[in-house]
Design a protein around this motif. Sequence first.
Motif, PDB file in Angstrom:
ATOM      1  N   ALA A 171       0.818  -1.219   0.000  1.00 35.55           N
ATOM      2  CA  ALA A 171       0.000   0.000   0.000  1.00 35.55           C
ATOM      3  C   ALA A 171       0.852   1.269   0.000  1.00 35.55           C
ATOM      4  CB  ALA A 171      -0.922   0.011   1.219  1.00 35.55           C
ATOM      5  N   LEU A 172       1.970   1.248   0.711  1.00 34.84           N
ATOM      6  CA  LEU A 172       2.812   2.446   0.799  1.00 34.84           C
ATOM      7  C   LEU A 172       3.699   2.565  -0.446  1.00 34.84           C
ATOM      8  CD1 LEU A 172       3.801   2.306   4.568  1.00 34.84           C
ATOM      9  CD2 LEU A 172       2.264   3.938   3.476  1.00 34.84           C
ATOM     10  N   HIS A 173       4.477   3.642  -0.489  1.00 32.29           N
ATOM     11  CA  HIS A 173       5.325   3.853  -1.663  1.00 32.29           C
ATOM     12  C   HIS A 173       6.633   3.073  -1.583  1.00 32.29           C
ATOM     13  CE1 HIS A 173       6.329   7.203   1.193  1.00 32.29           C
ATOM     14  NE2 HIS A 173       7.537   6.778   0.926  1.00 32.29           N
ATOM     15  N   THR A 209       4.245  -1.314  -5.574  1.00 28.78           N
ATOM     16  CA  THR A 209       3.944  -0.376  -4.496  1.00 28.78           C
ATOM     17  C   THR A 209       2.702   0.451  -4.863  1.00 28.78           C
ATOM     18  OG1 THR A 209       5.502   1.136  -5.491  1.00 28.78           O
ATOM     19  CG2 THR A 209       6.309  -0.170  -3.652  1.00 28.78           C
ATOM     20  N   ASN A 210       2.226   1.250  -3.921  1.00 26.69           N
ATOM     21  CA  ASN A 210       1.042   2.109  -4.129  1.00 26.69           C
ATOM     22  C   ASN A 210      -0.200   1.313  -4.494  1.00 26.69           C
ATOM     23  OD1 ASN A 210       2.523   4.458  -3.646  1.00 26.69           O
ATOM     24  ND2 ASN A 210       3.133   4.627  -5.786  1.00 26.69           N
ATOM     25  N   MET A 211      -0.305   0.094  -4.006  1.00 24.91           N
ATOM     26  CA  MET A 211      -1.464  -0.740  -4.328  1.00 24.91           C
ATOM     27  C   MET A 211      -2.193  -1.106  -3.039  1.00 24.91           C
ATOM     28  SD  MET A 211      -1.629  -1.233  -7.610  1.00 24.91           S
ATOM     29  CE  MET A 211      -2.397  -2.786  -7.999  1.00 24.91           C
ATOM     30  N   VAL A 212      -3.309  -0.445  -2.812  1.00 24.53           N
ATOM     31  CA  VAL A 212      -4.102  -0.722  -1.616  1.00 24.53           C
ATOM     32  C   VAL A 212      -5.140  -1.783  -1.971  1.00 24.53           C
ATOM     33  CG1 VAL A 212      -5.572   0.230   0.188  1.00 24.53           C
ATOM     34  CG2 VAL A 212      -3.760   1.626  -0.787  1.00 24.53           C
ATOM     35  N   LYS A 215      -9.124  -1.714  -2.153  1.00 26.51           N
ATOM     36  CA  LYS A 215      -9.573  -0.465  -2.762  1.00 26.51           C
ATOM     37  C   LYS A 215      -9.357  -0.514  -4.277  1.00 26.51           C
ATOM     38  CE  LYS A 215     -11.110   1.983   0.637  1.00 26.51           C
ATOM     39  NZ  LYS A 215     -12.510   2.394   0.652  1.00 26.51           N
ATOM     40  N   VAL A 216      -8.090  -0.605  -4.689  1.00 26.35           N
ATOM     41  CA  VAL A 216      -7.805  -0.541  -6.127  1.00 26.35           C
ATOM     42  C   VAL A 216      -8.096  -1.890  -6.785  1.00 26.35           C
ATOM     43  CG1 VAL A 216      -5.329  -1.069  -6.002  1.00 26.35           C
ATOM     44  CG2 VAL A 216      -6.189   0.416  -7.812  1.00 26.35           C
ATOM     45  N   LEU A 217      -7.879  -2.952  -6.037  1.00 25.77           N
ATOM     46  CA  LEU A 217      -8.231  -4.307  -6.480  1.00 25.77           C
ATOM     47  C   LEU A 217      -8.732  -5.062  -5.263  1.00 25.77           C
ATOM     48  CD1 LEU A 217      -5.049  -5.304  -8.561  1.00 25.77           C
ATOM     49  CD2 LEU A 217      -7.322  -4.922  -9.512  1.00 25.77           C
ATOM     50  N   THR A 218      -9.713  -5.939  -5.464  1.00 26.39           N
ATOM     51  CA  THR A 218     -10.157  -6.772  -4.343  1.00 26.39           C
ATOM     52  C   THR A 218      -9.490  -8.140  -4.452  1.00 26.39           C
ATOM     53  OG1 THR A 218     -12.008  -7.648  -5.594  1.00 26.39           O
ATOM     54  CG2 THR A 218     -12.424  -5.657  -4.293  1.00 26.39           C
ATOM     55  N   GLU A 221     -10.863 -10.053  -7.284  1.00 23.98           N
ATOM     56  CA  GLU A 221     -10.301  -9.707  -8.599  1.00 23.98           C
ATOM     57  C   GLU A 221      -8.916 -10.324  -8.801  1.00 23.98           C
ATOM     58  OE1 GLU A 221     -12.319  -5.442  -9.694  1.00 23.98           O
ATOM     59  OE2 GLU A 221     -10.950  -5.505  -7.989  1.00 23.98           O
ATOM     60  N   PRO A 398      -9.153  -2.442   8.770  1.00 26.12           N
ATOM     61  CA  PRO A 398     -10.418  -3.017   8.298  1.00 26.12           C
ATOM     62  C   PRO A 398     -10.527  -3.181   6.777  1.00 26.12           C
ATOM     63  CG  PRO A 398     -10.711  -0.697   8.819  1.00 26.12           C
ATOM     64  CD  PRO A 398      -9.271  -1.022   9.120  1.00 26.12           C
ATOM     65  N   LEU A 399      -9.550  -2.653   6.007  1.00 31.12           N
ATOM     66  CA  LEU A 399      -9.728  -2.586   4.546  1.00 31.12           C
ATOM     67  C   LEU A 399      -9.956  -3.943   3.884  1.00 31.12           C
ATOM     68  CD1 LEU A 399      -7.292   0.155   3.204  1.00 31.12           C
ATOM     69  CD2 LEU A 399      -9.771   0.183   3.395  1.00 31.12           C
TER      70      LEU A 399
END
Lengths: 463, 280
Positions: A171-173, A209-212, A215-218, A221, A398-399
């Motif tokens: 999730a982070l950079h 990186t930068n992939m939450v 949110k951006v993918l479940t 998916e 919780p994400l």
Amino acid sequence: MPNMSLVKNKMPEQEPNVRNKNFKEVSLGYTEEQAIDEAQRCLNCKHKPCVSGCPVNINIPDFIQQVAQGNFEEAYKIISKSSSLPAVCGRVCPQETQCEQKCVRGIKGEPVAIGRLERFVADWHNAHDDGNVEKPVSNGHKVAIIGAGPAGLACAGDLAKLGYDVTIFEALHLAGGVLVYGIPEFRLPKAIVQKEINTLKAIGVKVETNMVIGKVLTIDELFDDLGFEAVFVGSGAGLPKFMNIPGESLKGVYSANEFLTRTNLMKAYIEGSDTPIQNAKKVAVVGGGNVAMDAARCAKRLGAEDVYIVYRRSEEEMPARLEEVHHAKEEGIIFKMLTNPVEILGDEHKNVSGMKCVEMELGEPDESGRRRPVIKQDSEFVLDVDCVVMSIGTSPNPLIRNTTPGLDTQKWGGLIVDEATGLTSREGVFAGGDAVTGAATVILAMGAGKTAAKAMDEYIKNK
Amino acid sequence: MYKIVRKKELNPTVTLMDIEAPLIAKKAQPGQFIILRVDENGERIPLTVADYDREKGTITIIFQIVGATTEKLNQLNEGEYIQDFVGPLGVASHVEGLKKVAVVGGGVGCAIAYPIAKKLHKLGCEVHSVVGFRNKDLVILEEEFDKVSDKLCVMTDDGSYGEKGLVTDALRKLIESGEEYDEVITIGPLIMMKFVCMLTKEKGIKTVASMNPIMIDGTGMCGGCRLTVGGETKFACVDGPDFDGHLIDFDEAIERSSMYKDFERHAHGEACNLFKKEVK
């Protein structure tokens, strides 16, 4: 003939009054001579009690024998069979309650300095490494890892070595999880973490990186659209806890996560970083764990004159490692034990101007077996501080659970898994680390990552 | 790295950019935000999604130049790249089922109010937009709002454009003239949202405010974005950014937003010197 000295070879360190003003590593590491001398203290016991104390079962006596003979690269090979991150674990594992606690030499005198030797071996390897690694032969199966912290990295490493096509989503950079946002540079230099991650990349692990995820993918998916066959969730600890006392929204009150993230990940301590941090002069860190020690020692290095650890029980009950407590004290951190905050006070601009506390005394043992702290009557006093860091734990993020149907969780939010395999209530979804256990250690997370890697391999093979 | 495919100056201190981020564009909803880092030493800043194009794979951001980071971002041009761009974060605005809504935006907050107005309009809701700016030069997105609003009131503090007055003046007029709204949605400076919420509380109209506090990770880890809502601590990044406006402790949020003002002013000054450019 083994070296029968009752004490460990001392670890060379920066002087306390020098190091509490810089962010360079505190412990400098053994020389080759010191390492060989220390390795010779190992009795090479047949029943290897130390191994049973290691969450990832490193063959400790074998690697130490190689060190004793000066075969450092051989020693590295033995460690790396079981551990994906030896240079990290040699620094941050609580060896005193794991391998070293079981060491026979510890019965009379100090145990063999297994952690320091592990660190020495990993550093020696990294210093002499030519960067050439053998890329494992691909087995054509795709697996996804969520979170590039210790659990995810360990899981990724093991699966990549088995030939899996591994993608880590972070999730982070920056990859590394708590190793980069939480544990400070002076305890674990970020170049070392980067080196370990580069080693994983060299054997084929992809890091996005930068992939939450959530949110951006479940997770659905990842399976249905992207063709991953198994997923490991190592999303780590989550939202910081506060005490719910008045004044926690004042300016100058941080969670330890925020304080450490600003300092470490965002490098607020370096001139030229765009991320600000308060220029505090008197800091109270509330809590008694390793994270509290890290926050206090960072605060000192950022220029605070007085830094307090405020903890409601006594030093004996403190969950932090002895070594960290010892280092913190040497650096001038003031320990306020049996003290509990009841209110944070603010000035007219809503900046922290003090912390009202009460003194505690220990009563009867509670559910945790530790003696319960109770308030001493009429003991209220105000601690003069301009910054408060709350380091009293976290609750899981919780994400993932909110966006993944069929994932069972504990009441407090931790993912429920089968302990032997890390399998969650969803087919093909495994989990480990703080997302499952709540806040714990780097090595336990790594152990969970490795357990899951083995189970994921079996799951895919039997599909 | 994330490519800037379009850059447009909306007014002297507000810039629009379309950023190539196909995965985020596929998922983004009005009310959600992204976090970006301009370069390797950059700080992480949250910006609300102003628009998205699922086909082109772009996210539109609109930002006001207020500090060093937005100044640096504004120095980049079409074809150049942003270091990090992550999202979509936060919970999307709840727009389903609403029949008649007043959307109240202030300043650069209008950039966030617009996609919500657009979505409401698309869903067949009657949209009354009230947008406020300091003066004529700072007016943005007027045409866009006009297309998606059944009624549009443009307000300026100095009366140099539209009607002179605050958004609350216009909203009060609408309500008192008999307009009945299911909900008021407000996005803009904290002080403006506070007064909008005071007005609608008095009038008994449900109001949602979109909060934009200081954040770092934006994923529910640092707790820096905490707010007090109805006496409880909430995290804007995972619980928000939309909250019940009648429950938000705005005074606390206003104080907290000033935490790094001195640092920002200093950094902004340095950045301006660096770029040898005057910023109003």
